[in-house]
Design an enzyme around this catalytic site. Structure first.
Site, PDB file in Angstrom:
ATOM      1  N   GLN A  88       0.831  -1.199   0.000  1.00 48.00           N
ATOM      2  CA  GLN A  88       0.000   0.000   0.000  1.00 48.00           C
ATOM      3  C   GLN A  88       0.867   1.251   0.000  1.00 48.00           C
ATOM      4  OE1 GLN A  88      -3.229   0.043   2.781  1.00 48.00           O
ATOM      5  NE2 GLN A  88      -3.948   2.017   2.049  1.00 48.00           N
ATOM      6  N   PHE A  89       1.177   1.732  -1.193  1.00 49.18           N
ATOM      7  CA  PHE A  89       2.036   2.909  -1.332  1.00 49.18           C
ATOM      8  C   PHE A  89       1.429   4.150  -0.713  1.00 49.18           C
ATOM      9  CE2 PHE A  89      -0.652   3.472  -5.011  1.00 49.18           C
ATOM     10  CZ  PHE A  89      -0.728   4.848  -5.178  1.00 49.18           C
ATOM     11  N   THR A  90       0.104   4.201  -0.561  1.00 52.36           N
ATOM     12  CA  THR A  90      -0.547   5.397  -0.031  1.00 52.36           C
ATOM     13  C   THR A  90      -0.208   5.663   1.434  1.00 52.36           C
ATOM     14  OG1 THR A  90      -2.577   4.188   0.501  1.00 52.36           O
ATOM     15  CG2 THR A  90      -2.465   5.252  -1.673  1.00 52.36           C
TER      16      THR A  90
END
Length: 150
Positions: A78-80
């Site tokens: 999850q890059f966010t």
């Protein structure tokens, strides 16, 4: 690396609207990788997670680890988690690692976690459209940043 741990009684991920992967009692781990992450972050974070005492003992006190419960793990990239929201209303993901850096680190982290647990883990698919469903047990949610070790 930033990891969001959620203690769950069950969880699943639907990948690209086609494939479902499931776990029972255990942890859903959302993992954000940044450019500065390396093997030291992987080693420290995987050990920290498997030894984190967030499961109940016989007195219902959070005093046991996932190892004590032989629990499952669902690992989701999850890059966010590396979103910067300081300016304006549109998050910036400048700190998030590019796929050519993040994918190998994500895969190495999954292998390290599996090794620490002494069992296979379930993963999402890096970069895919994923729908994660879970039942947060407790609720228990812990955020760990490998850059804040001291």
């Amino acid at each position: 690396m930033i990891a969001v741990l959620q203690r769950v009684s069950q969880a699943e991920v639907l990948i690209n609207g086609k494939e479902t992967r499931k776990i029972g009692l255990g942890l859903v781990i959302l993992l954000g990788i940044e450019e500065a992450d390396d093997a030291r972050d992987i080693e420290w974070l995987s050990k920290k997670i498997v030894n984190m005492r967030i499961f109940p003992d016989e007195k219902e006190v959070m005093n046991e680890s996932i190892l004590d419960h032989y629990g499952d793990v669902l690992l989701i990239s999850q890059f966010t988690l590396h979103a910067s929201t300081k300016k304006g209303n549109r998050p910036s993901y400048i700190k998030a690692a590019k796929p050519e850096i993040a994918i190998p680190l994500y895969e190495k982290f999954g292998k390290a976690l599996s090794s620490e647990l002494k069992k296979a883990i379930v993963t999402g698919e890096f970069g895919a459209d994923m729908k994660v469903s879970l039942t947060n047990d407790g609720p228990v949610t812990i955020i760990i940043d490998s850059k804040n070790r001291v």
